[in-house]
Design a protein around this motif. Structure first.
Motif, PDB file in Angstrom:
ATOM      1  N   GLN A 177       0.841  -1.187   0.000  1.00  0.00           N
ATOM      2  CA  GLN A 177       0.000   0.000   0.000  1.00  0.00           C
ATOM      3  C   GLN A 177       0.881   1.244   0.000  1.00  0.00           C
ATOM      4  OE1 GLN A 177      -3.019  -0.464   2.981  1.00  0.00           O
ATOM      5  NE2 GLN A 177      -4.187   1.306   2.366  1.00  0.00           N
ATOM      6  N   PHE A 182       0.905   5.351   0.762  1.00  0.00           N
ATOM      7  CA  PHE A 182       0.202   6.376   1.522  1.00  0.00           C
ATOM      8  C   PHE A 182       0.850   7.725   1.285  1.00  0.00           C
ATOM      9  CE2 PHE A 182      -2.402   3.792   4.414  1.00  0.00           C
ATOM     10  CZ  PHE A 182      -1.746   2.563   4.374  1.00  0.00           C
ATOM     11  N   GLN A 231       1.305  11.471   3.406  1.00  0.00           N
ATOM     12  CA  GLN A 231       1.142  12.132   4.695  1.00  0.00           C
ATOM     13  C   GLN A 231       1.552  13.585   4.576  1.00  0.00           C
ATOM     14  OE1 GLN A 231       3.418  10.596   8.064  1.00  0.00           O
ATOM     15  NE2 GLN A 231       1.735  11.137   9.440  1.00  0.00           N
ATOM     16  N   LYS A 252      -0.364  15.626   9.927  1.00  0.00           N
ATOM     17  CA  LYS A 252      -1.640  14.954   9.658  1.00  0.00           C
ATOM     18  C   LYS A 252      -1.468  13.428   9.662  1.00  0.00           C
ATOM     19  CE  LYS A 252      -4.086  18.712   8.771  1.00  0.00           C
ATOM     20  NZ  LYS A 252      -4.451  19.032   7.380  1.00  0.00           N
ATOM     21  N   GLY A 253      -2.596  12.747   9.600  1.00  0.00           N
ATOM     22  CA  GLY A 253      -2.561  11.303   9.456  1.00  0.00           C
ATOM     23  C   GLY A 253      -2.212  10.904   8.035  1.00  0.00           C
ATOM     24  N   LEU A 254      -2.330   9.634   7.749  1.00  0.00           N
ATOM     25  CA  LEU A 254      -1.964   9.119   6.441  1.00  0.00           C
ATOM     26  C   LEU A 254      -3.201   8.893   5.576  1.00  0.00           C
ATOM     27  CD1 LEU A 254       0.140   7.817   8.687  1.00  0.00           C
ATOM     28  CD2 LEU A 254       1.065   6.787   6.639  1.00  0.00           C
ATOM     29  N   SER A 259      -4.557   6.802   2.305  1.00  0.00           N
ATOM     30  CA  SER A 259      -4.256   5.696   1.410  1.00  0.00           C
ATOM     31  C   SER A 259      -4.399   6.149  -0.034  1.00  0.00           C
ATOM     32  CB  SER A 259      -5.216   4.533   1.685  1.00  0.00           C
ATOM     33  OG  SER A 259      -4.970   3.475   0.785  1.00  0.00           O
ATOM     34  N   LEU A 274      -3.563   0.533  -3.299  1.00  0.00           N
ATOM     35  CA  LEU A 274      -3.255  -0.774  -2.721  1.00  0.00           C
ATOM     36  C   LEU A 274      -3.117  -1.760  -3.856  1.00  0.00           C
ATOM     37  CD1 LEU A 274      -4.741  -2.518   0.361  1.00  0.00           C
ATOM     38  CD2 LEU A 274      -4.732  -3.704  -1.826  1.00  0.00           C
ATOM     39  N   LEU A 313       4.720   7.203   1.898  1.00  0.00           N
ATOM     40  CA  LEU A 313       5.169   5.999   2.588  1.00  0.00           C
ATOM     41  C   LEU A 313       4.594   4.765   1.911  1.00  0.00           C
ATOM     42  CD1 LEU A 313       4.293   8.221   5.129  1.00  0.00           C
ATOM     43  CD2 LEU A 313       5.699   6.544   6.298  1.00  0.00           C
ATOM     44  N   LEU A 340       1.078  -4.304   8.997  1.00  0.00           N
ATOM     45  CA  LEU A 340       1.778  -3.512   8.008  1.00  0.00           C
ATOM     46  C   LEU A 340       3.220  -3.294   8.440  1.00  0.00           C
ATOM     47  CD1 LEU A 340      -0.925  -0.839   7.221  1.00  0.00           C
ATOM     48  CD2 LEU A 340       0.179  -2.260   5.521  1.00  0.00           C
ATOM     49  N   TRP A 368       6.368  -0.947   7.563  1.00  0.00           N
ATOM     50  CA  TRP A 368       6.465   0.368   6.943  1.00  0.00           C
ATOM     51  C   TRP A 368       7.878   0.737   6.513  1.00  0.00           C
ATOM     52  CZ3 TRP A 368       2.171   3.557   6.374  1.00  0.00           C
ATOM     53  CH2 TRP A 368       1.019   3.144   7.045  1.00  0.00           C
ATOM     54  N   GLY A 369       7.944   1.480   5.411  1.00  0.00           N
ATOM     55  CA  GLY A 369       9.146   2.217   5.090  1.00  0.00           C
ATOM     56  C   GLY A 369       9.131   3.534   5.850  1.00  0.00           C
ATOM     57  N   ALA A 370      10.268   4.229   5.834  1.00  0.00           N
ATOM     58  CA  ALA A 370      10.370   5.501   6.562  1.00  0.00           C
ATOM     59  C   ALA A 370       9.851   6.677   5.753  1.00  0.00           C
ATOM     60  CB  ALA A 370      11.809   5.762   6.993  1.00  0.00           C
TER      61      ALA A 370
END
Lengths: 113, 113
Positions: free
Chosen positions: B34, B36, B38, B42-44, B46, B49, B89, B101, B103-105
């Protein structure tokens, strides 16, 4: 708006105090996740629920952290005896199933002074 | 143990250029990947996917590809705009991590007007 809602948006607290955050997921989503994110990093998994059952908790989560989802709808994340290292953005997300897209709230930014 | 890497950590390009963001993962046994977005504080959100059986997904000016065998995904952004400036991300779901999930940075993208 029927997205994921988190409250409060910001919380400033003194070290040693307890704080509680709330997350309201998308109504038909039965999976709910809590993440923590610090600047320049991806989200760090804390815990997740399927309906009201807490199915997994990160080993990184100390005993000071507890989460509940009593009726399988909203969830709360409590941090007891906060420490400065707890300062971060706390993100909530929900999904319909384990492999469907994750929808995030805008997060709660915690600052511990 | 699955690891997700995003290179570069930051990218700055002039408005109007097409660009590619990279995501690599170490274990090809994933269920999905997935992407994303950001925005600061704020939040992420999507974006796309891709299921493990798919090779690409498109949404507007965005196209995401997946090559499981080589452990790579790319996010292609066509005709970039200043509003595309954000951190992007990627995250993968694999069974070994109990469908969590990984995650990458992230890649911080700046589109210069």
């Amino acid at each position: 708006d029927t997205g994921v809602s988190q409250n409060p948006r910001h919380k400033i607290t003194k070290r040693g105090q307890n704080v509680t955050f709330r997350c309201d997921p998308i109504s038909e989503h039965n999976r709910l996740y809590w993440y923590r994110q610090t600047l320049g990093q991806g989200p760090e998994f804390l815990t997740y629920f399927q309906n009201e059952a807490q199915l997994e908790k990160s080993r990184l989560l100390s005993d000071r952290f507890s989460a509940e989802r009593p009726k399988g709808s909203f969830s709360t994340l409590e941090i007891q005896r906060t420490e400065q290292g707890d300062s971060a953005m706390y993100l909530c997300a929900s999904s319909f199933s384990q492999t469907s897209p994750l929808h995030f709230g805008n997060g709660t930014r915690l600052t511990v002074t | 143990k699955q690891e997700v890497t995003q290179i570069p950590a930051a990218l700055s390009v002039p408005e109007g250029e097409n660009l590619v963001l990279n995501c690599s993962f170490t274990d090809s046994a994933i269920y999905n990947l997935q992407w994303f977005r950001q925005d600061p504080g704020k939040g992420l959100t999507s974006l796309l996917l891709i299921q493990s059986s798919q090779r690409e997904q498109t949404s507007g000016r965005l196209n995401a590809s997946l090559d499981k065998s080589s452990g790579r995904s790319t996010l292609y952004i066509a005709a970039s705009q200043p509003g595309d400036s954000a951190t992007y991300l990627c995250a993968v779901v694999d069974g070994d991590s109990n469908y969590q999930l990984i995650w990458g940075a992230g890649t911080k993208l700046i589109i210069k007007p």
